[in-house]
Design a protein around this motif. Sequence first.
Motif, PDB file in Angstrom:
ATOM      1  N   ALA A  55      31.145   6.957  -6.787  1.00 34.92           N
ATOM      2  CA  ALA A  55      31.513   5.545  -6.659  1.00 34.92           C
ATOM      3  C   ALA A  55      30.801   4.752  -7.756  1.00 34.92           C
ATOM      4  CB  ALA A  55      31.127   5.022  -5.287  1.00 34.92           C
ATOM      5  N   VAL A  56      31.526   4.375  -8.795  1.00 33.33           N
ATOM      6  CA  VAL A  56      30.919   3.777  -9.986  1.00 33.33           C
ATOM      7  C   VAL A  56      30.256   2.447  -9.662  1.00 33.33           C
ATOM      8  CG1 VAL A  56      31.413   2.801 -12.262  1.00 33.33           C
ATOM      9  CG2 VAL A  56      32.461   4.966 -11.568  1.00 33.33           C
ATOM     10  N   THR A  57      30.948   1.570  -8.955  1.00 27.88           N
ATOM     11  CA  THR A  57      30.407   0.239  -8.678  1.00 27.88           C
ATOM     12  C   THR A  57      29.084   0.326  -7.934  1.00 27.88           C
ATOM     13  OG1 THR A  57      32.651  -0.683  -8.582  1.00 27.88           O
ATOM     14  CG2 THR A  57      30.883  -1.980  -7.575  1.00 27.88           C
ATOM     15  N   ALA A  58      29.073   1.024  -6.817  1.00 30.96           N
ATOM     16  CA  ALA A  58      27.867   1.127  -6.007  1.00 30.96           C
ATOM     17  C   ALA A  58      26.745   1.841  -6.757  1.00 30.96           C
ATOM     18  CB  ALA A  58      28.185   1.862  -4.701  1.00 30.96           C
ATOM     19  N   ARG A  59      27.093   2.898  -7.479  1.00 33.58           N
ATOM     20  CA  ARG A  59      26.069   3.658  -8.198  1.00 33.58           C
ATOM     21  C   ARG A  59      25.407   2.813  -9.285  1.00 33.58           C
ATOM     22  NH1 ARG A  59      24.380   8.565  -8.122  1.00 33.58           N
ATOM     23  NH2 ARG A  59      26.021   9.278  -6.711  1.00 33.58           N
ATOM     24  N   ARG A  60      26.197   2.006 -10.000  1.00 34.70           N
ATOM     25  CA  ARG A  60      25.625   1.151 -11.042  1.00 34.70           C
ATOM     26  C   ARG A  60      24.649   0.140 -10.450  1.00 34.70           C
ATOM     27  NH1 ARG A  60      28.497   0.084 -15.632  1.00 34.70           N
ATOM     28  NH2 ARG A  60      26.736  -1.282 -16.105  1.00 34.70           N
ATOM     29  N   VAL A  61      25.019  -0.439  -9.306  1.00 29.90           N
ATOM     30  CA  VAL A  61      24.144  -1.420  -8.660  1.00 29.90           C
ATOM     31  C   VAL A  61      22.859  -0.748  -8.189  1.00 29.90           C
ATOM     32  CG1 VAL A  61      23.896  -2.957  -6.668  1.00 29.90           C
ATOM     33  CG2 VAL A  61      26.024  -2.955  -7.996  1.00 29.90           C
ATOM     34  N   LEU A  62      22.971   0.414  -7.568  1.00 31.68           N
ATOM     35  CA  LEU A  62      21.782   1.115  -7.092  1.00 31.68           C
ATOM     36  C   LEU A  62      20.863   1.487  -8.247  1.00 31.68           C
ATOM     37  CD1 LEU A  62      20.162   2.429  -4.817  1.00 31.68           C
ATOM     38  CD2 LEU A  62      21.576   4.484  -5.094  1.00 31.68           C
ATOM     39  N   HIS A  63      21.435   1.961  -9.355  1.00 29.32           N
ATOM     40  CA  HIS A  63      20.625   2.330 -10.520  1.00 29.32           C
ATOM     41  C   HIS A  63      19.826   1.126 -11.024  1.00 29.32           C
ATOM     42  CE1 HIS A  63      19.444   4.326 -14.235  1.00 29.32           C
ATOM     43  NE2 HIS A  63      19.898   3.279 -14.904  1.00 29.32           N
ATOM     44  N   ARG A  64      20.476  -0.040 -11.113  1.00 34.85           N
ATOM     45  CA  ARG A  64      19.779  -1.239 -11.595  1.00 34.85           C
ATOM     46  C   ARG A  64      18.706  -1.679 -10.601  1.00 34.85           C
ATOM     47  NH1 ARG A  64      16.910  -3.642 -14.914  1.00 34.85           N
ATOM     48  NH2 ARG A  64      17.037  -5.922 -14.986  1.00 34.85           N
ATOM     49  N   ALA A  65      18.994  -1.569  -9.296  1.00 35.13           N
ATOM     50  CA  ALA A  65      18.000  -1.952  -8.292  1.00 35.13           C
ATOM     51  C   ALA A  65      16.753  -1.075  -8.395  1.00 35.13           C
ATOM     52  CB  ALA A  65      18.610  -1.861  -6.898  1.00 35.13           C
ATOM     53  N   ARG A  66      16.949   0.208  -8.681  1.00 38.18           N
ATOM     54  CA  ARG A  66      15.794   1.094  -8.849  1.00 38.18           C
ATOM     55  C   ARG A  66      14.972   0.694 -10.069  1.00 38.18           C
ATOM     56  NH1 ARG A  66      19.217   6.616  -7.515  1.00 38.18           N
ATOM     57  NH2 ARG A  66      18.769   6.696  -5.269  1.00 38.18           N
ATOM     58  N   PHE A 119       0.814  -1.206   0.000  1.00 41.82           N
ATOM     59  CA  PHE A 119       0.000   0.000   0.000  1.00 41.82           C
ATOM     60  C   PHE A 119       0.853   1.264   0.000  1.00 41.82           C
ATOM     61  CE2 PHE A 119      -2.877  -3.277   1.340  1.00 41.82           C
ATOM     62  CZ  PHE A 119      -4.073  -2.925   0.734  1.00 41.82           C
ATOM     63  N   GLY A 120       2.104   1.105  -0.457  1.00 41.30           N
ATOM     64  CA  GLY A 120       2.964   2.257  -0.642  1.00 41.30           C
ATOM     65  C   GLY A 120       3.444   2.910   0.642  1.00 41.30           C
ATOM     66  N   GLN A 121       3.525   2.149   1.731  1.00 38.40           N
ATOM     67  CA  GLN A 121       3.926   2.740   3.001  1.00 38.40           C
ATOM     68  C   GLN A 121       5.284   2.238   3.491  1.00 38.40           C
ATOM     69  OE1 GLN A 121       0.910   2.993   6.060  1.00 38.40           O
ATOM     70  NE2 GLN A 121      -0.711   2.743   4.544  1.00 38.40           N
ATOM     71  N   THR A 122       6.060   1.621   2.611  1.00 41.48           N
ATOM     72  CA  THR A 122       7.365   1.123   3.019  1.00 41.48           C
ATOM     73  C   THR A 122       8.347   2.278   3.207  1.00 41.48           C
ATOM     74  OG1 THR A 122       6.951  -0.809   1.660  1.00 41.48           O
ATOM     75  CG2 THR A 122       9.203  -0.488   2.407  1.00 41.48           C
ATOM     76  N   LEU A 141      14.672  -2.419 -11.105  1.00 42.87           N
ATOM     77  CA  LEU A 141      14.022  -3.675 -10.751  1.00 42.87           C
ATOM     78  C   LEU A 141      12.872  -3.479  -9.768  1.00 42.87           C
ATOM     79  CD1 LEU A 141      17.167  -5.964 -10.314  1.00 42.87           C
ATOM     80  CD2 LEU A 141      15.490  -6.057 -12.178  1.00 42.87           C
ATOM     81  N   ALA A 142      12.939  -2.431  -8.959  1.00 40.80           N
ATOM     82  CA  ALA A 142      11.913  -2.213  -7.930  1.00 40.80           C
ATOM     83  C   ALA A 142      11.403  -0.771  -7.984  1.00 40.80           C
ATOM     84  CB  ALA A 142      12.480  -2.538  -6.550  1.00 40.80           C
ATOM     85  N   PRO A 143      10.774  -0.374  -9.095  1.00 44.89           N
ATOM     86  CA  PRO A 143      10.346   1.027  -9.233  1.00 44.89           C
ATOM     87  C   PRO A 143       9.276   1.438  -8.231  1.00 44.89           C
ATOM     88  CG  PRO A 143       9.420  -0.326 -10.988  1.00 44.89           C
ATOM     89  CD  PRO A 143      10.407  -1.188 -10.268  1.00 44.89           C
ATOM     90  N   ASP A 163      15.794  -7.508  -1.770  1.00 46.00           N
ATOM     91  CA  ASP A 163      16.021  -8.576  -2.749  1.00 46.00           C
ATOM     92  C   ASP A 163      16.394  -7.988  -4.104  1.00 46.00           C
ATOM     93  OD1 ASP A 163      15.579 -10.546  -0.914  1.00 46.00           O
ATOM     94  OD2 ASP A 163      13.501 -10.939  -1.519  1.00 46.00           O
ATOM     95  N   ALA A 164      15.765  -6.866  -4.463  1.00 47.60           N
ATOM     96  CA  ALA A 164      16.090  -6.215  -5.736  1.00 47.60           C
ATOM     97  C   ALA A 164      17.523  -5.697  -5.732  1.00 47.60           C
ATOM     98  CB  ALA A 164      15.121  -5.058  -6.001  1.00 47.60           C
ATOM     99  N   LEU A 165      17.986  -5.191  -4.588  1.00 51.19           N
ATOM    100  CA  LEU A 165      19.364  -4.706  -4.499  1.00 51.19           C
ATOM    101  C   LEU A 165      20.357  -5.855  -4.681  1.00 51.19           C
ATOM    102  CD1 LEU A 165      21.061  -2.128  -3.926  1.00 51.19           C
ATOM    103  CD2 LEU A 165      21.110  -2.852  -1.526  1.00 51.19           C
ATOM    104  N   ARG A 166      20.102  -6.984  -4.038  1.00 53.10           N
ATOM    105  CA  ARG A 166      20.997  -8.137  -4.182  1.00 53.10           C
ATOM    106  C   ARG A 166      20.963  -8.685  -5.615  1.00 53.10           C
ATOM    107  NH1 ARG A 166      21.249 -12.675   0.233  1.00 53.10           N
ATOM    108  NH2 ARG A 166      23.112 -12.994  -1.037  1.00 53.10           N
ATOM    109  N   ARG A 167      19.761  -8.738  -6.179  1.00 60.66           N
ATOM    110  CA  ARG A 167      19.656  -9.217  -7.558  1.00 60.66           C
ATOM    111  C   ARG A 167      20.396  -8.281  -8.509  1.00 60.66           C
ATOM    112  NH1 ARG A 167      13.994  -9.403 -10.927  1.00 60.66           N
ATOM    113  NH2 ARG A 167      14.912  -9.676 -12.993  1.00 60.66           N
ATOM    114  N   ALA A 168      20.261  -6.974  -8.276  1.00 58.61           N
ATOM    115  CA  ALA A 168      20.957  -5.999  -9.114  1.00 58.61           C
ATOM    116  C   ALA A 168      22.464  -6.181  -9.018  1.00 58.61           C
ATOM    117  CB  ALA A 168      20.569  -4.582  -8.689  1.00 58.61           C
ATOM    118  N   ALA A 169      22.972  -6.410  -7.808  1.00 59.40           N
ATOM    119  CA  ALA A 169      24.412  -6.617  -7.624  1.00 59.40           C
ATOM    120  C   ALA A 169      24.886  -7.811  -8.447  1.00 59.40           C
ATOM    121  CB  ALA A 169      24.731  -6.816  -6.148  1.00 59.40           C
ATOM    122  N   GLY A 170      24.122  -8.900  -8.423  1.00 57.17           N
ATOM    123  CA  GLY A 170      24.498 -10.078  -9.200  1.00 57.17           C
ATOM    124  C   GLY A 170      24.425  -9.847 -10.692  1.00 57.17           C
TER     125      GLY A 170
END
Length: 319
Positions: free
Chosen positions: A103-114, A88-91, A116-118, A287-294
């Motif tokens: 930080a290229v590595t972290a930023r790329r992972v965060l971008h992909r996680a976003r 219900f959008g309250q997370t 995957l989980a818009p 889970d989206a963050l971990r999946r994005a990292a992989g």
Amino acid sequence: MSAPSHLDPRLLRAFLTVAEELHFTRAAARLYVAQQALSRDVRRLERELGAELFVRSTRQVTLTADGERLLPYARRVLEAQDELLGAFGQTRPLLVDLNFRDAVTARRVLHRARELAPEHELMARYESGLTGAAEELLAGRLDASFGRYAGLDPVLRGRLEHQLVRYEPMAVVLPEDHRLAATEAVPLAELAGETVYAGAGNPRTPEWTDLARLLFAGRGIEIAPPAPLAVGEEEFERIMSKMRNPILAVVDFPAMPGRVLRPLTEPVPLSPVSLVWRKGLAHPAFDALRRAAGEVAAGEGWLRWPDGGWMPAVDVEMG
């Protein structure tokens, strides 16, 4: 253990946080409540359940048998509550530390996680070093960070988990008029006799200084003494321009005025970058963050070992 007709999820969260920390002061800091209020909530839960959940002494806190029995139930209830609120959008936002803005590595992972989980909010933070971020992770003020997991104090590692994301090749940042600035790459032996800045004395980044110490051992390279602790990129650049020492870095380190970045070779030293989080973290976007990292690691070949690669044995063993 008696069964009450209703349990306030807040009481279960108080119990779970103390059970994970085994320390009331740390648990209270993580929940942003006074320690007395946290103790009250735990005692109220014990009364409602008719069971003692913790053994408290002046030196330690441990779970009783009933506390151990309650633990998996509390986790499932709170995970279900988080999922319900998320539907219900309250997370609450997932707070992800990138260390620094470029930080290229972290930023790329965060971008992909976003991507995957818009439907969830993943917010960046900048703690400048995994050791500094680890305290924030354990206090619940951050959810995830990136850095050299093996370089953390073993006590911290025991309360955290990690997922390897990248073997990042290391580099050296040189003044433009340095004797090695004209080379395309710098063999490590060419730094013999140099004093290289590697963050010595920075309480947020001892894992990086330790990596430098292991890399430089037996090679005639000295670690520069502590410099004034700079906060922000502009201050760091100003302090480094005064020192004029070579700076140990990684190949994706941001450009600095009056400096050139050169990869290190012979061997190719690697900085292992892991996604790091506290044990028991539950969040619908995690889970989206971990999946994005992989995904990003696989797509970029970040975990392929290069020819001539080098990494400390302790990092190799931890994977």
